[in-house]
Scaffold this motif. Structure first.
Motif, PDB file in Angstrom:
ATOM      1  N   GLU A 146      12.837 -37.693 -71.134  1.00  0.00           N
ATOM      2  CA  GLU A 146      14.241 -38.038 -70.914  1.00  0.00           C
ATOM      3  C   GLU A 146      14.439 -38.848 -69.635  1.00  0.00           C
ATOM      4  O   GLU A 146      15.247 -39.783 -69.592  1.00  0.00           O
ATOM      5  N   ALA A 147      13.703 -38.498 -68.580  1.00  0.00           N
ATOM      6  CA  ALA A 147      13.895 -39.163 -67.290  1.00  0.00           C
ATOM      7  C   ALA A 147      13.117 -40.467 -67.176  1.00  0.00           C
ATOM      8  O   ALA A 147      13.582 -41.416 -66.532  1.00  0.00           O
ATOM      9  N   LEU A 148      11.940 -40.521 -67.789  1.00  0.00           N
ATOM     10  CA  LEU A 148      11.066 -41.679 -67.606  1.00  0.00           C
ATOM     11  C   LEU A 148      11.098 -42.648 -68.776  1.00  0.00           C
ATOM     12  O   LEU A 148      10.575 -43.757 -68.667  1.00  0.00           O
ATOM     13  N   GLY A 149      11.686 -42.226 -69.889  1.00  0.00           N
ATOM     14  CA  GLY A 149      11.770 -43.104 -71.045  1.00  0.00           C
ATOM     15  C   GLY A 149      10.678 -42.799 -72.056  1.00  0.00           C
ATOM     16  O   GLY A 149       9.630 -42.241 -71.722  1.00  0.00           O
ATOM     17  N   PRO A 150      10.893 -43.161 -73.306  1.00  0.00           N
ATOM     18  CA  PRO A 150       9.933 -42.833 -74.367  1.00  0.00           C
ATOM     19  C   PRO A 150       8.584 -43.520 -74.206  1.00  0.00           C
ATOM     20  O   PRO A 150       7.596 -43.108 -74.817  1.00  0.00           O
ATOM     21  N   GLU A 151       8.534 -44.571 -73.384  1.00  0.00           N
ATOM     22  CA  GLU A 151       7.273 -45.293 -73.222  1.00  0.00           C
ATOM     23  C   GLU A 151       6.379 -44.678 -72.153  1.00  0.00           C
ATOM     24  O   GLU A 151       5.269 -45.157 -71.916  1.00  0.00           O
ATOM     25  N   TYR A 152       6.840 -43.601 -71.508  1.00  0.00           N
ATOM     26  CA  TYR A 152       6.059 -43.071 -70.389  1.00  0.00           C
ATOM     27  C   TYR A 152       4.659 -42.604 -70.793  1.00  0.00           C
ATOM     28  O   TYR A 152       3.703 -42.782 -70.016  1.00  0.00           O
ATOM     29  N   PRO A 153       4.444 -42.012 -72.003  1.00  0.00           N
ATOM     30  CA  PRO A 153       3.066 -41.620 -72.331  1.00  0.00           C
ATOM     31  C   PRO A 153       2.107 -42.803 -72.382  1.00  0.00           C
ATOM     32  O   PRO A 153       0.944 -42.687 -71.975  1.00  0.00           O
ATOM     33  N   ALA A 154       2.581 -43.948 -72.855  1.00  0.00           N
ATOM     34  CA  ALA A 154       1.715 -45.126 -72.920  1.00  0.00           C
ATOM     35  C   ALA A 154       1.360 -45.619 -71.527  1.00  0.00           C
ATOM     36  O   ALA A 154       0.222 -46.035 -71.266  1.00  0.00           O
ATOM     37  N   ILE A 155       2.328 -45.569 -70.611  1.00  0.00           N
ATOM     38  CA  ILE A 155       2.057 -45.983 -69.231  1.00  0.00           C
ATOM     39  C   ILE A 155       1.068 -45.025 -68.579  1.00  0.00           C
ATOM     40  O   ILE A 155       0.140 -45.441 -67.875  1.00  0.00           O
ATOM     41  N   SER A 156       1.253 -43.724 -68.833  1.00  0.00           N
ATOM     42  CA  SER A 156       0.321 -42.735 -68.283  1.00  0.00           C
ATOM     43  C   SER A 156      -1.078 -42.942 -68.833  1.00  0.00           C
ATOM     44  O   SER A 156      -2.069 -42.889 -68.097  1.00  0.00           O
ATOM     45  N   GLU A 157      -1.161 -43.182 -70.124  1.00  0.00           N
ATOM     46  CA  GLU A 157      -2.463 -43.358 -70.767  1.00  0.00           C
ATOM     47  C   GLU A 157      -3.195 -44.565 -70.206  1.00  0.00           C
ATOM     48  O   GLU A 157      -4.418 -44.538 -70.014  1.00  0.00           O
ATOM     49  N   ALA A 158      -2.459 -45.626 -69.915  1.00  0.00           N
ATOM     50  CA  ALA A 158      -3.087 -46.840 -69.397  1.00  0.00           C
ATOM     51  C   ALA A 158      -3.713 -46.613 -68.028  1.00  0.00           C
ATOM     52  O   ALA A 158      -4.644 -47.326 -67.640  1.00  0.00           O
ATOM     53  N   ALA A 159      -3.216 -45.626 -67.287  1.00  0.00           N
ATOM     54  CA  ALA A 159      -3.727 -45.378 -65.941  1.00  0.00           C
ATOM     55  C   ALA A 159      -4.945 -44.466 -65.933  1.00  0.00           C
ATOM     56  O   ALA A 159      -5.613 -44.330 -64.910  1.00  0.00           O
ATOM     57  N   ASN A 200       5.600 -17.939 -74.208  1.00  0.00           N
ATOM     58  CA  ASN A 200       4.718 -18.694 -73.327  1.00  0.00           C
ATOM     59  C   ASN A 200       4.087 -19.869 -74.073  1.00  0.00           C
ATOM     60  O   ASN A 200       4.143 -21.020 -73.627  1.00  0.00           O
ATOM     61  N   VAL A 201       3.514 -19.580 -75.230  1.00  0.00           N
ATOM     62  CA  VAL A 201       2.852 -20.614 -76.023  1.00  0.00           C
ATOM     63  C   VAL A 201       3.840 -21.687 -76.474  1.00  0.00           C
ATOM     64  O   VAL A 201       3.494 -22.872 -76.570  1.00  0.00           O
ATOM     65  N   SER A 202       5.081 -21.277 -76.731  1.00  0.00           N
ATOM     66  CA  SER A 202       6.089 -22.202 -77.266  1.00  0.00           C
ATOM     67  C   SER A 202       6.824 -22.997 -76.192  1.00  0.00           C
ATOM     68  O   SER A 202       7.760 -23.735 -76.513  1.00  0.00           O
ATOM     69  N   SER A 203       6.413 -22.874 -74.944  1.00  0.00           N
ATOM     70  CA  SER A 203       7.184 -23.483 -73.852  1.00  0.00           C
ATOM     71  C   SER A 203       6.830 -24.937 -73.569  1.00  0.00           C
ATOM     72  O   SER A 203       7.470 -25.571 -72.728  1.00  0.00           O
ATOM     73  N   GLN A 204       5.849 -25.500 -74.246  1.00  0.00           N
ATOM     74  CA  GLN A 204       5.396 -26.852 -73.917  1.00  0.00           C
ATOM     75  C   GLN A 204       6.508 -27.901 -73.937  1.00  0.00           C
ATOM     76  O   GLN A 204       6.559 -28.765 -73.047  1.00  0.00           O
ATOM     77  N   PRO A 205       7.428 -27.885 -74.909  1.00  0.00           N
ATOM     78  CA  PRO A 205       8.495 -28.903 -74.886  1.00  0.00           C
ATOM     79  C   PRO A 205       9.336 -28.885 -73.616  1.00  0.00           C
ATOM     80  O   PRO A 205       9.881 -29.930 -73.224  1.00  0.00           O
ATOM     81  N   HIS A 206       9.440 -27.747 -72.965  1.00  0.00           N
ATOM     82  CA  HIS A 206      10.252 -27.665 -71.750  1.00  0.00           C
ATOM     83  C   HIS A 206       9.567 -28.344 -70.562  1.00  0.00           C
ATOM     84  O   HIS A 206      10.218 -28.608 -69.545  1.00  0.00           O
ATOM     85  N   PHE A 207       8.289 -28.623 -70.695  1.00  0.00           N
ATOM     86  CA  PHE A 207       7.577 -29.421 -69.700  1.00  0.00           C
ATOM     87  C   PHE A 207       7.622 -30.905 -70.063  1.00  0.00           C
ATOM     88  O   PHE A 207       7.760 -31.759 -69.185  1.00  0.00           O
ATOM     89  N   GLU A 208       7.492 -31.199 -71.338  1.00  0.00           N
ATOM     90  CA  GLU A 208       7.376 -32.588 -71.782  1.00  0.00           C
ATOM     91  C   GLU A 208       8.723 -33.290 -71.922  1.00  0.00           C
ATOM     92  O   GLU A 208       8.855 -34.465 -71.555  1.00  0.00           O
ATOM     93  N   ASP A 209       9.717 -32.595 -72.473  1.00  0.00           N
ATOM     94  CA  ASP A 209      10.999 -33.248 -72.756  1.00  0.00           C
ATOM     95  C   ASP A 209      11.679 -33.812 -71.504  1.00  0.00           C
ATOM     96  O   ASP A 209      12.222 -34.931 -71.550  1.00  0.00           O
ATOM     97  N   PRO A 210      11.700 -33.084 -70.371  1.00  0.00           N
ATOM     98  CA  PRO A 210      12.322 -33.673 -69.178  1.00  0.00           C
ATOM     99  C   PRO A 210      11.637 -34.965 -68.731  1.00  0.00           C
ATOM    100  O   PRO A 210      12.307 -35.882 -68.239  1.00  0.00           O
ATOM    101  N   LEU A 211      10.325 -35.044 -68.890  1.00  0.00           N
ATOM    102  CA  LEU A 211       9.622 -36.275 -68.532  1.00  0.00           C
ATOM    103  C   LEU A 211      10.052 -37.424 -69.435  1.00  0.00           C
ATOM    104  O   LEU A 211      10.327 -38.534 -68.967  1.00  0.00           O
TER     105      LEU A 211
END
Length: 417
Positions: free
Chosen positions: A98-111, A85-96
């Motif tokens: 891969e699909a949205l591009g490596p810059e997606y965290p910066a776009i999310s942060e800006a909002a 359970n604790v180790s499952s975080q990459p399975h939530f983050e990696d698909p985002l």
């Protein structure tokens, strides 16, 4: 010995569901669900009970030592569950990523307008009281016994602001539909980050029949568009999410914007959404092929639609998001657990693949290893936190893109003057 055997069986069911076919999946889910998400509580309780019984001398003799051995195996399995359970975080983050591009965290942060976080494990009702004022429970439709909604918002959120809005649709096999206490980890996480969330009840079966459920969801959406500005929300940025039956309704409402078929008496209302996040949903009401499908179709015919599919196939097809995929679908983030014994994971895969093939917008699919149905329910579960975090990241990314597009448009208009 019997107690140790039952505890071991329960832990094994938490590691991997003991049944995936037929009605036996219901008790398998009922017992395995809390174990798979809150195993530290089971582990602590089992160890304390073993200590008590050990002091009493229950582990003397051959049977006692065997019971202690079974307890030790149970503890190992419970630890394994928690570790996964604790180790499952990459399975939530990696698909985002891969699909949205490596810059997606910066776009999310800006909002994001705020980075405050809720800390600790709160009892469910205290979480709601933290964000839902007494005046924050409203009636959104003409059915006073069921058309209620809780409005989640931070007390310091400006009433004249334009916070992003989430409509949360509860699950419950189209027969429960209670907004409390579903999705509290997500609602509290978003509210803490400056969102306005609307969690609704709706008419359910068997008292009511399809399509009353989706009609109420669309009524709630229309109410939000007309009234959410009074609570500091932005009626132009309304996303939708829900789990199980709520995941089905989430997908259907996102794919049937302004469809008069499901908007009787309010056909002209705007029921579009900017993004959809269905979680472990049902997307196909037609096919009888696959694990649990025959039982599911029988359930729909008997309790929800109350009409035979053989002579009313179009009703079932219209209610199936799988058959409603369209090129102009809003951005989707679909989540499903691999060990879901209520709605097997192929349902999520098939819908994601069909939508990805047709939609011109982003479609993200996250398949969570070892996750049961309703893996996002328990406040304090790592998976529930990861789910809320991933959904907030995705929706903030959508918001960031829209903000950037508006900014570019304003610059072009200014340059043209």
């Amino acid at each position: 010995m019997l107690r140790a055997g039952v505890e071991l069986l329960n832990a094994a069911n938490g590691v991997r569901p003991l049944a995936r076919e037929g009605y036996l999946t219901i008790p398998v889910f009922a017992f395995g669900w809390p174990t798979s998400e809150m195993s530290p509580l089971y582990l602590a309780g089992s160890m304390l009970d073993a200590a008590r019984r050990g002091l009493r001398g229950d582990f003397r003799g051959g049977r006692g030592r065997l019971a202690l051995l079974l307890n030790a195996v149970t503890w190992a399995l419970l630890y394994l569950i928690h570790h996964r359970n604790v180790s499952s975080q990459p399975h939530f983050e990696d698909p985002l990523r891969e699909a949205l591009g490596p810059e997606y965290p910066a776009i999310s942060e800006a909002a994001r307008a705020d980075r405050r976080r809720l800390v600790g494990v709160w009892p469910h009702d205290l979480i709601r009281r933290r964000y839902v004022e007494k005046a924050g429970t409203v009636r959104y439709g003409p059915h006073p016994s069921v058309n209620h909604a809780d409005i989640w918002r931070r007390a310091d959120l400006p009433r004249d602001g334009k916070a992003p809005v989430l409509l949360q649709i509860p699950g419950g096999a189209w027969a429960i539909g209670m907004r409390r206490p579903q999705a509290y980890p997500l609602l509290s996480h978003l509210a803490e980050h400056g969102w306005v969330c609307v969690s609704i009840d709706y008419r359910v079966s068997p008292r009511h029949s399809w399509p009353d459920h989706i009609v109420d969801v669309k009524r709630a959406l229309a109410w939000i568009k007309e009234n959410i500005a009074d609570y500091g929300g932005d009626p132009d940025f309304v996303a939708v999410s829900g789990g199980s039956a709520g995941g089905h309704l989430t997908s259907l409402v996102a794919l049937t914007a302004d469809d008069p078929q499901y908007q009787p008496g309010f056909e002209d209302a705007d029921t579009s959404v900017v993004a959809a996040v269905p979680v472990y949903g049902r997307y196909d009401w037609v096919s009888a092929r696959g694990s649990g499908r025959r039982e599911f179709i029988a359930f729909l015919q008997r309790l929800v639609v109350k009409k035979p599919i053989t002579s009313n196939r179009q009703i079932y097809a219209d209610a199936s998001p799988l058959y409603r995929v369209r090129p102009d679908a809003p951005p989707f983030f679909i989540l499903h657990g691999q060990d879901d014994s209520i709605i097997p994971v192929p349902e999520g895969r098939e819908f994601a693949e069909a939508l990805q093939e047709v939609s011109t917008g982003p479609v993200v699919y996250a398949e969570i290893p070892h996750a049961q149905h309703a893996f996002d329910f328990y406040y304090g579960s790592p998976r529930a936190h990861y789910t809320a975090q991933a959904i907030e990241e995705f929706l903030s990314w959508v918001q960031g893109l829209r903000q950037a597009a508006r900014h570019e448009s304003a610059q072009r208009n200014s340059a043209a003057r």
